[in-house]
Design a protein around this motif. Structure first.
Motif, PDB file in Angstrom:
ATOM      1  N   PHE A 235      26.575 -27.300  21.574  1.00  0.00           N
ATOM      2  CA  PHE A 235      25.117 -27.197  21.775  1.00  0.00           C
ATOM      3  C   PHE A 235      24.319 -28.534  21.122  1.00  0.00           C
ATOM      4  N   ASN A 236      25.114 -29.418  20.658  1.00  0.00           N
ATOM      5  CA  ASN A 236      24.875 -30.520  19.887  1.00  0.00           C
ATOM      6  C   ASN A 236      24.074 -30.361  18.530  1.00  0.00           C
ATOM      7  N   ASN A 237      24.409 -29.123  18.256  1.00  0.00           N
ATOM      8  CA  ASN A 237      23.638 -28.532  16.866  1.00  0.00           C
ATOM      9  C   ASN A 237      22.255 -28.277  17.108  1.00  0.00           C
ATOM     10  N   ASN A 238      21.925 -27.901  18.514  1.00  0.00           N
ATOM     11  CA  ASN A 238      20.512 -27.634  18.792  1.00  0.00           C
ATOM     12  C   ASN A 238      20.241 -26.356  18.749  1.00  0.00           C
ATOM     13  N   VAL A 239      19.372 -25.674  17.737  1.00  0.00           N
ATOM     14  CA  VAL A 239      19.126 -24.348  17.622  1.00  0.00           C
ATOM     15  C   VAL A 239      18.567 -23.897  19.003  1.00  0.00           C
ATOM     16  N   LEU A 240      17.652 -24.399  19.521  1.00  0.00           N
ATOM     17  CA  LEU A 240      16.822 -23.930  20.793  1.00  0.00           C
ATOM     18  C   LEU A 240      17.914 -23.897  21.943  1.00  0.00           C
ATOM     19  N   VAL A 241      18.797 -24.919  22.026  1.00  0.00           N
ATOM     20  CA  VAL A 241      19.683 -24.775  23.123  1.00  0.00           C
ATOM     21  C   VAL A 241      20.612 -23.505  22.777  1.00  0.00           C
ATOM     22  N   ALA A 242      21.064 -23.426  21.613  1.00  0.00           N
ATOM     23  CA  ALA A 242      21.858 -22.268  21.275  1.00  0.00           C
ATOM     24  C   ALA A 242      21.280 -21.066  21.670  1.00  0.00           C
ATOM     25  N   VAL A 243      19.961 -20.780  21.602  1.00  0.00           N
ATOM     26  CA  VAL A 243      19.304 -19.630  21.701  1.00  0.00           C
ATOM     27  C   VAL A 243      19.253 -19.329  23.228  1.00  0.00           C
ATOM     28  N   LEU A 244      18.945 -20.273  23.977  1.00  0.00           N
ATOM     29  CA  LEU A 244      18.665 -20.190  25.588  1.00  0.00           C
ATOM     30  C   LEU A 244      20.031 -19.913  25.911  1.00  0.00           C
ATOM     31  N   TYR A 245      21.194 -20.632  25.508  1.00  0.00           N
ATOM     32  CA  TYR A 245      22.594 -20.228  26.147  1.00  0.00           C
ATOM     33  C   TYR A 245      22.791 -18.735  26.049  1.00  0.00           C
ATOM     34  N   LEU A 246      22.501 -18.126  24.634  1.00  0.00           N
ATOM     35  CA  LEU A 246      22.786 -16.757  24.464  1.00  0.00           C
ATOM     36  C   LEU A 246      21.878 -16.040  25.415  1.00  0.00           C
TER      37      LEU A 246
END
Length: 321
Positions: A235-246
């Protein structure tokens, strides 16, 4: 709610399409049967003691490739390109094991496609229930999100990924740019090196190990922060992207199972089932355990990513190795 369900379904179809592309393009390392005599400098990274590399050294001794210079690199001692004499540089982590023909195949692949960098993702050997709930997530997330063939086919830094476990360089290019020495040692280092190679206008490639290179048998360790850091790279170390993925990958199917009629669940759950089968075959894992353990693996994914996000937000150590 219906908009959320449609969003989850669209994202599921997109992930399935990426997985299908990877499955059909079959980005695996091959045992090409060609023989070479080029000198290879093999740099083995150990964290503390040289004994960490004993099994790897034994697998190297069993190789059919003898034109090797072997260097043991401690984590506390920086590597210098002046130490090596090979035509190629092979960086390996101490927990990897090589099968016969692997080094010949690396050289063949680099020569045929004129690569400056070839990274190979090792096949996993996991022991125990907890390990099988956690470690297969790396292959699952990567193969659902990233079309590996595009690393070589599209020479743009946005299509860059690599595995720290195995990095194989053309020595001439490496001595000119010294990529490994220019990047800090952290979870994202291999990806950053791949980007730098592409920025220089050179070619890179990444392949799945296909049982030619293994990670040694792994049990679940108490400290899984470095592993969660590697997951965050997707997720390119992007917190927002990781949360959206989950939200889309874990919470989405749960919401669909609650809100939709059973007959309407055939499509989304069928796509999840087929994705797990394809990623398992690509990564040389047995599909049945991954299918049966899918709910537990998704729970582990939530815990791992949120632990990394917590450390990243509150202590700033989520991306350190």
């Amino acid at each position: 709610m219906i908009i959320f369900i449609y969003t989850v379904l669209v994202f599921l179809v997109l992930r399935f399409s990426v997985t299908l592309f990877n499955f059909l393009s079959n980005p695996k390392m091959g045992n090409y049967g060609r023989k070479f005599t080029d000198r290879v400098s093999l740099i083995i990274r150990v964290e503390k003691e040289k004994s960490e590399a004993d099994e790897l050294l034994a697998s190297i001794a069993a190789q059919d490739y003898k034109h090797l210079q072997i260097i043991i690199q401690s984590g506390a001692v920086p590597f210098s390109a002046e130490e090596v004499t090979g035509d190629y540089l092979l960086f390996l982590e101490a927990n990897t094991l090589l099968k016969k023909g692997f080094i010949h195949s690396l050289i063949y692949r680099v020569k045929v496609f004129n690569l400056a960098l070839l990274s190979v993702i090792p096949t996993q050997k996991n022991t125990g229930l907890l390990a099988n709930c956690v470690y297969p997530l790396t292959d699952f997330v990567l193969l659902n999100l990233f079309p590996l063939r595009l690393v070589r086919l599209i020479n743009h830094p946005v299509f860059a990924t690599a595995s720290e476990s195995c990095l194989f360089f053309d020595a001439t290019a490496y001595r000119q740019f010294k990529w490994n020495e220019r990047v800090k040692r952290n979870a994202s280092r291999a990806v950053e090196i791949c980007k730098m190679v592409k920025q220089e206008g050179l070619k890179a490639d990444v392949l799945l190990g296909n049982r030619l290179i293994y990670l040694g048998e792994r049990q679940l360790k108490p400290d899984f922060l470095p592993f969660s850091g590697r997951l965050m790279l997707n997720f390119n170390n992007n917190v927002l992207v990781a949360v959206l993925y989950l939200i889309l990958v874990v919470a989405g199917p749960i919401v669909m199972a609650i809100e939709l009629e059973p007959a309407l669940l055939v499509l989304p759950f069928g796509l999840i089932f087929l994705s797990r089968v394809m990623t398992s075959f690509l990564s040389a894992q047995h599909p049945v355990p991954n299918i049966l353990l899918h709910p537990l693996q998704m729970l582990a994914l939530v815990l791992l990513l949120f632990s990394n996000i917590w450390n990243k937000v509150f202590s700033g150590v989520g991306d350190k190795k």
